[in-house]
Design an enzyme around this catalytic site. Sequence first.
Site, PDB file in Angstrom:
ATOM      1  N   LEU A   1    -123.859  24.894 -19.380  1.00  0.00           N
ATOM      2  CA  LEU A   1    -122.752  24.951 -18.667  1.00  0.00           C
ATOM      3  C   LEU A   1    -122.914  24.576 -17.389  1.00  0.00           C
ATOM      4  O   LEU A   1    -124.101  24.412 -16.705  1.00  0.00           O
ATOM      5  CB  LEU A   1    -122.153  26.311 -18.596  1.00  0.00           C
ATOM      6  CG  LEU A   1    -121.731  26.933 -19.998  1.00  0.00           C
ATOM      7  CD1 LEU A   1    -121.179  28.545 -19.720  1.00  0.00           C
ATOM      8  CD2 LEU A   1    -120.744  26.264 -20.845  1.00  0.00           C
TER       9      LEU A   1
ATOM     10  N   HIS B   1    -117.094  22.794 -16.995  1.00  0.00           N
ATOM     11  CA  HIS B   1    -116.855  24.003 -17.666  1.00  0.00           C
ATOM     12  C   HIS B   1    -116.216  25.206 -17.156  1.00  0.00           C
ATOM     13  O   HIS B   1    -114.933  25.827 -17.296  1.00  0.00           O
ATOM     14  CB  HIS B   1    -117.990  24.627 -18.516  1.00  0.00           C
ATOM     15  CG  HIS B   1    -118.549  23.587 -19.195  1.00  0.00           C
ATOM     16  ND1 HIS B   1    -119.828  22.975 -19.303  1.00  0.00           N
ATOM     17  CD2 HIS B   1    -118.333  23.231 -20.709  1.00  0.00           C
ATOM     18  CE1 HIS B   1    -120.468  22.351 -20.284  1.00  0.00           C
ATOM     19  NE2 HIS B   1    -119.243  22.318 -21.169  1.00  0.00           N
TER      20      HIS B   1
ATOM     21  N   GLN C   1    -121.433  18.352 -35.990  1.00  0.00           N
ATOM     22  CA  GLN C   1    -120.743  17.151 -35.004  1.00  0.00           C
ATOM     23  C   GLN C   1    -121.790  16.265 -34.546  1.00  0.00           C
ATOM     24  O   GLN C   1    -121.465  15.113 -33.723  1.00  0.00           O
ATOM     25  CB  GLN C   1    -119.893  17.780 -33.986  1.00  0.00           C
ATOM     26  CG  GLN C   1    -120.574  18.231 -32.857  1.00  0.00           C
ATOM     27  CD  GLN C   1    -119.550  18.997 -31.757  1.00  0.00           C
ATOM     28  OE1 GLN C   1    -118.730  19.901 -32.178  1.00  0.00           O
ATOM     29  NE2 GLN C   1    -119.473  18.626 -30.716  1.00  0.00           N
TER      30      GLN C   1
ATOM     31  N   GLN D   1    -111.249  13.839 -28.217  1.00  0.00           N
ATOM     32  CA  GLN D   1    -111.379  14.989 -28.694  1.00  0.00           C
ATOM     33  C   GLN D   1    -110.290  15.945 -28.448  1.00  0.00           C
ATOM     34  O   GLN D   1    -109.787  16.705 -29.353  1.00  0.00           O
ATOM     35  CB  GLN D   1    -112.693  15.631 -28.277  1.00  0.00           C
ATOM     36  CG  GLN D   1    -113.110  17.285 -28.725  1.00  0.00           C
ATOM     37  CD  GLN D   1    -114.095  18.029 -28.098  1.00  0.00           C
ATOM     38  OE1 GLN D   1    -115.321  17.539 -29.051  1.00  0.00           O
ATOM     39  NE2 GLN D   1    -113.771  18.537 -27.217  1.00  0.00           N
TER      40      GLN D   1
ATOM     41  N   SER E   1    -121.539  16.152 -17.213  1.00  0.00           N
ATOM     42  CA  SER E   1    -121.759  16.414 -18.668  1.00  0.00           C
ATOM     43  C   SER E   1    -122.990  17.166 -18.717  1.00  0.00           C
ATOM     44  O   SER E   1    -123.978  17.099 -18.037  1.00  0.00           O
ATOM     45  CB  SER E   1    -121.985  15.033 -19.160  1.00  0.00           C
ATOM     46  OG  SER E   1    -122.387  15.259 -20.614  1.00  0.00           O
TER      47      SER E   1
END
Length: 282
Positions: free
Chosen positions: A33, A37, A61, A155, A187
């Site tokens: 995180l 987030h 995924q 997404q 990210s």
Amino acid sequence: MKIFRDKKTLTDYIERQKEMGKKIGFAPTMGALHQGHLSLYEKAEKENDLVISSIFVNPTQFNNPIDLEKYPRNVERDLKLLEQSGFVDAVYLPQVEDLYPEGLKSKSYDFDGLENEMEGKFRPGHFDGVGTVVEELLRQVKPDHAYFGEKDYQQLAIIAKLTEKLKLPVKINGVPIFREKSGLAMSSRNERLTPTQREASKIIHETLIKVNEWFRIITVPEINKRVKEIFEDQRGMTLEYFEIADEKTLKETDFFYKDKDYRAFIVVFVDDVRLIDNMHLD
């Protein structure tokens, strides 16, 4: 902050909260995180009575087993960050069997073609994996609102389509990209970059800013050409793809129509770290 490590204790808790009429906000994550987030939970905290997070690295995924193996994991650090933020009331740490009761295999979905664009061309089956785990999480948490970052814009669109087609009673909310001071989109994968790589990667956002300027004055093929040339000159970076697409259909365009909204999408490998970004074009 409550921590639930299995489906049974979570669903009992959710049932009690629903009986009290609590409005639930939810944002699922794969951990590692960061402030991006937390921006999801900050928004959720303002719009709901109760905010729930989940942390689960979803194997189905990942197309690349090495990418899955290298994905950063530090649950204790993540829990501490969530606790300190003050935004989150409960965290769900499901086991594989909680989300895949019939074995670790994705369902197959039809997202009306959204899954075949951009990431779908390079990561076959990726969105089936995303859909499988997000559907199960939404059914278990039963949120009124769910929050997803616009960094993963495709997404976000696919999850909105999922809830629409399955008639799940939840509103999907997009949250703007949270960026580092350099402009690099935050990210979990950024943790794998060296300081030098991190600094060099700001060229990704700088390129999108240029695209937004060029968007008004030159053709799409010329923009595509210029972007390709920029990354040909970057050592240690490889442009996987750049596209300008319709925001609703996600289909690539080669011409701008005044009645449509467009977004630029870019994916760059910095050595073996895959970074994605996008920008709405004014």
